[in-house]
Design a protein around this motif. Structure first.
Motif, mmCIF file in Angstrom:
data_model
loop_
_atom_site.group_PDB
_atom_site.id
_atom_site.type_symbol
_atom_site.label_atom_id
_atom_site.label_comp_id
_atom_site.label_asym_id
_atom_site.label_seq_id
_atom_site.Cartn_x
_atom_site.Cartn_y
_atom_site.Cartn_z
ATOM 1 N N ARG A 117 40.654 50.594 45.306
ATOM 2 C CA ARG A 117 40.800 50.776 43.864
ATOM 3 C C ARG A 117 41.523 52.062 43.479
ATOM 4 O O ARG A 117 41.678 52.346 42.292
ATOM 5 C CB ARG A 117 39.412 50.741 43.209
ATOM 6 C CG ARG A 117 38.753 49.371 43.314
ATOM 7 C CD ARG A 117 37.318 49.410 42.843
ATOM 8 N NE ARG A 117 36.677 48.105 42.982
ATOM 9 C CZ ARG A 117 35.396 47.854 42.746
ATOM 10 N NH1 ARG A 117 34.609 48.863 42.363
ATOM 11 N NH2 ARG A 117 34.905 46.642 42.897
ATOM 12 N N TYR A 165 44.720 43.712 47.542
ATOM 13 C CA TYR A 165 43.897 43.985 46.358
ATOM 14 C C TYR A 165 44.771 44.195 45.131
ATOM 15 O O TYR A 165 44.488 43.648 44.053
ATOM 16 C CB TYR A 165 43.027 45.217 46.600
ATOM 17 C CG TYR A 165 42.239 45.633 45.384
ATOM 18 C CD1 TYR A 165 41.040 45.000 45.056
ATOM 19 C CD2 TYR A 165 42.691 46.653 44.546
ATOM 20 C CE1 TYR A 165 40.319 45.371 43.934
ATOM 21 C CE2 TYR A 165 41.974 47.029 43.424
ATOM 22 C CZ TYR A 165 40.793 46.387 43.123
ATOM 23 O OH TYR A 165 40.086 46.750 42.000
ATOM 24 N N GLN A 166 45.824 44.993 45.258
ATOM 25 C CA GLN A 166 46.691 45.271 44.116
ATOM 26 C C GLN A 166 47.424 44.018 43.656
ATOM 27 O O GLN A 166 47.614 43.808 42.455
ATOM 28 C CB GLN A 166 47.683 46.380 44.464
ATOM 29 C CG GLN A 166 47.032 47.742 44.616
ATOM 30 C CD GLN A 166 48.039 48.851 44.835
ATOM 31 O OE1 GLN A 166 49.241 48.597 45.001
ATOM 32 N NE2 GLN A 166 47.582 50.089 44.840
ATOM 33 N N LYS A 178 46.317 40.906 43.957
ATOM 34 C CA LYS A 178 45.315 40.073 43.281
ATOM 35 C C LYS A 178 45.010 40.621 41.894
ATOM 36 O O LYS A 178 44.866 39.857 40.933
ATOM 37 C CB LYS A 178 44.045 40.017 44.135
ATOM 38 C CG LYS A 178 42.955 39.120 43.557
ATOM 39 C CD LYS A 178 41.752 39.078 44.484
ATOM 40 C CE LYS A 178 40.648 38.189 43.913
ATOM 41 N NZ LYS A 178 39.462 38.150 44.825
ATOM 42 N N ARG A 179 44.932 41.952 41.797
ATOM 43 C CA ARG A 179 44.636 42.576 40.509
ATOM 44 C C ARG A 179 45.781 42.352 39.521
ATOM 45 O O ARG A 179 45.546 42.077 38.336
ATOM 46 C CB ARG A 179 44.387 44.072 40.703
ATOM 47 C CG ARG A 179 44.045 44.792 39.405
ATOM 48 C CD ARG A 179 43.647 46.220 39.669
ATOM 49 N NE ARG A 179 43.429 46.958 38.436
ATOM 50 C CZ ARG A 179 42.352 46.870 37.685
ATOM 51 N NH1 ARG A 179 41.367 46.072 38.047
ATOM 52 N NH2 ARG A 179 42.240 47.575 36.572
#
Length: 203
Positions: free
Chosen positions: A37, A166-167, A169-170
């Motif tokens: 994050r 993660y980025q 998907k975000r």
């Protein structure tokens, strides 16, 4: 940076260091979520974690975070990620890390591995303790360099792929939410326009 809201008693701090109240598994999961994050490019975050992992392979206890941040600053990695990367070194992993580091170090400096004196406590209490410990410290310092580089490269790949996933998907989630808000705004605007036309016809 990572201070608690309520300061713990020294004994509780010591207990938390060796065995977190949430358990090591949850602590690792929490740490990795913090890494994913972080704001910044996946490359910079992965470099920061690699710096922390490298520092954790050295026998310089008490200076791991400082060393990690310095290395991250030099290679332009994420400073917060470098501090989080030092969590790889903990009471559960240090025995294995330094066993590997020592074996590599003794091979590199040519010290026979079979001549290691296991009575470290007794050596410290004797006269000339530093001279006795120095032959063991040198292999740890020398061996930590190649082991730290290899471990850092491994964690760079793992961290970068995780942060990128993660980025991505975000971003997809944020784009989907923005599209939903735009569609809802368009429907509201269309409904208000239809209502205005109906009222105009009635007049």
């Amino acid at each position: 940076m990572f201070r608690r809201r309520v300061e713990l008693h020294p004994i509780r701090k010591l207990k938390e260091f060796f065995w977190p109240s949430s358990g090591w598994k949850r602590s690792f999961q929490y740490g990795w979520r913090r890494v994913w994050r972080l704001s910044g490019s996946p490359h910079a975050i992965a470099l920061g974690v690699s710096a922390g992992v490298f520092a954790s392979c050295t026998p310089l206890f008490g200076f791991h975070i400082m060393m990690a941040m310095l290395i991250a600053w030099v290679i332009r990695g994420n400073l917060v990620a470098s501090a989080l990367g030092t969590f790889v070194g903990n009471p559960l992993t240090f025995p294995f890390i330094f066993l590997v580091v020592y074996e590599v170090g003794t091979f590199m400096v040519g010290v026979p591995a079979g001549h290691v004196d296991p009575d470290i406590e007794g050596m410290v209490q004797q006269a000339g303790a530093f001279d006795r410990l120095l032959p063991h410290l040198v292999p740890l310092l020398v061996g930590s360099v190649p082991v730290g580089i290899v471990a850092g490269c491994v964690f760079y790949v793992i961290t970068r792929s995780g942060v990128e996933a993660y980025q991505s998907k975000r971003r997809s989630l944020l784009e989907e939410r923005a599209k939903m808000r735009a569609d809802a705004a368009a429907e509201n605007s269309s409904g208000a326009g239809s209502l205005g036309m109906t009222n105009g016809d009635a007049i």
